[in-house]
Design an enzyme around this catalytic site. Structure first.
Site, PDB file in Angstrom:
ATOM      1  N   LYS A  15      44.573  51.544  30.641  1.00 38.45           N
ATOM      2  CA  LYS A  15      44.715  50.901  31.776  1.00 38.45           C
ATOM      3  C   LYS A  15      46.531  50.640  32.575  1.00 38.45           C
ATOM      4  O   LYS A  15      46.568  50.421  33.664  1.00 38.45           O
ATOM      5  CB  LYS A  15      44.276  49.745  32.153  1.00 38.45           C
ATOM      6  CG  LYS A  15      42.957  49.670  32.360  1.00 38.45           C
ATOM      7  CD  LYS A  15      41.547  48.545  33.002  1.00 38.45           C
ATOM      8  CE  LYS A  15      40.403  48.841  32.304  1.00 38.45           C
ATOM      9  NZ  LYS A  15      39.678  49.329  32.931  1.00 38.45           N
ATOM     10  N   LYS A  65      49.824  48.997  16.487  1.00 37.32           N
ATOM     11  CA  LYS A  65      51.651  47.305  16.913  1.00 37.32           C
ATOM     12  C   LYS A  65      52.332  47.251  15.295  1.00 37.32           C
ATOM     13  O   LYS A  65      53.091  47.555  15.061  1.00 37.32           O
ATOM     14  CB  LYS A  65      50.280  46.120  17.267  1.00 37.32           C
ATOM     15  CG  LYS A  65      49.970  46.875  18.471  1.00 37.32           C
ATOM     16  CD  LYS A  65      49.881  45.103  19.039  1.00 37.32           C
ATOM     17  CE  LYS A  65      49.234  46.255  20.018  1.00 37.32           C
ATOM     18  NZ  LYS A  65      48.142  44.501  20.598  1.00 37.32           N
ATOM     19  N   ASP A 102      51.972  40.231  23.873  1.00 38.08           N
ATOM     20  CA  ASP A 102      50.440  39.825  24.298  1.00 38.08           C
ATOM     21  C   ASP A 102      49.662  38.350  24.148  1.00 38.08           C
ATOM     22  O   ASP A 102      49.448  38.204  24.636  1.00 38.08           O
ATOM     23  CB  ASP A 102      49.566  40.062  22.777  1.00 38.08           C
ATOM     24  CG  ASP A 102      50.057  41.818  22.822  1.00 38.08           C
ATOM     25  OD1 ASP A 102      49.461  42.043  24.082  1.00 38.08           O
ATOM     26  OD2 ASP A 102      49.394  41.916  21.694  1.00 38.08           O
ATOM     27  N   MET A 210      39.101  37.281  24.682  1.00 42.77           N
ATOM     28  CA  MET A 210      40.325  38.053  24.911  1.00 42.77           C
ATOM     29  C   MET A 210      40.123  38.602  24.988  1.00 42.77           C
ATOM     30  O   MET A 210      40.196  40.192  25.719  1.00 42.77           O
ATOM     31  CB  MET A 210      40.978  38.097  23.391  1.00 42.77           C
ATOM     32  CG  MET A 210      42.077  37.083  23.287  1.00 42.77           C
ATOM     33  SD  MET A 210      43.376  37.341  21.466  1.00 42.77           S
ATOM     34  CE  MET A 210      43.211  35.628  20.737  1.00 42.77           C
TER      35      MET A 210
END
Ligand code: ATR
Length: 266
Positions: A15, A65, A102, A210
């Site tokens: 997204k 990551k 984040d 989350m």
């Protein structure tokens, strides 16, 4: 037009391009934000190529990551503590700079969009994987009364307790109720609920997952069934993007209208 990209695998359903396009429209910034399918064998080369071809900034998502973290020349303090990087840009001398937005994105969503203060609160965080490690520093920056991390594998919570000032616990040993409970375990992904005792929640407890979805997550259903209020992590997704946009463009977009739009499209 400045070029930005999110790299991950899979990436087609990200997204992020829609979120950043909305931010750019809102703030009148001339940016293009696309997707890049990360390749297991040559992720680092893909990052270097993107920047050497003039790319301005990159977001990094699953499963890269930690690899992004490992290849940075310079890291922000919060990325260092998170052990993972979700935002990349070039420094003045061409060095690769890595940050992690984040946790700040989650905290901004909770405190500023959802208006749930964390200051002075007794907080329980469920899970001790990468997602939880990424949010602990920004949570502590809000000056909570205490932070307990509960995990199925207690040794992983204890390892976090060596880096941060949190209390490690098994699910069994927890004593509630807590003011705020944040679910950072990936159990929701498979529709599972960690073994949480009902007494951890009262009608004054505020719960945040989350994860997010069209329907409330199993964790939120459990909490709401006990009279608690809360929210899912769609706003965290928008929040981490807003923090990255701010790093790159030095303007802060409005998050609430973008969250509402994404929600209406789900
Ligand atoms: P992420 O990057 O999403 O944090 P991770 O590092 O693999 O992913 O961590 C997943 C977390 O969810 C862990 O805390 C894991 O607990 P363990 O450390 O005991 O494996 C937790 N988790 C996943 N499935 C779970 C389940 N069914 N019940 C409880 N905890 C679960």
């Amino acid at each position: 037009m400045d070029q930005y990209v999110v790299v991950g695998n899979p990436i087609a359903h990200s997204k992020s391009p829609a979120i950043h396009a909305e931010f750019a429209k809102q703030t009148d910034q001339s940016v293009y934000y696309g997707t890049l399918l990360g390749e297991e064998e040559r992720f680092e080369a893909q990052v270097r190529d993107f920047f050497s071809e003039g790319g301005k900034g990159m977001n990094v998502t699953v499963p890269f990551k930690e690899r992004a973290f490992a290849m940075c020349d310079v890291l922000s303090k919060r990325a260092e503590l998170a052990g993972a990087v979700n935002t990349l840009m070039l420094g003045k001398n061409g060095e690769i700079y890595g940050d992690n937005t984040d946790g700040a994105g989650m905290v901004r969503d909770i405190v500023h969009v959802l208006n749930q203060p964390l200051k002075g609160k007794r907080i329980l965080i469920i899970g001790a994987g990468g997602a939880v490690r990424g949010v602990l520093e920004p949570v502590f920056a809000q000056a909570p009364l205490s932070v307990t991390v509960a995990n199925r594998t207690v040794s992983k919570a204890e390892a976090l307790g060596k880096i941060f000032d949190c209390v490690a616990s098994s699910f069994d040993a927890l004593e509630g109720p807590f003011d705020v409970i944040i679910n950072g375990s990936s159990a929701s992904l498979s529709g599972q609920l960690p073994p949480l005792k009902d007494e951890l929640v009262s009608e004054h407890t505020w719960c945040y997952d989350m994860m997010y979805g069209k329907e409330p997550t199993v964790f939120l259903k459990w909490a709401q069934g006990l009279g608690a209020k809360g929210a899912d992590g769609l706003g965290m997704l928008v929040g981490q993007a807003a923090e990255a946009f701010f790093l790159w463009r030095h303007v802060r977009p409005e998050q609430a209208p973008v969250i509402a739009q994404l929600r209406s499209e789900m």
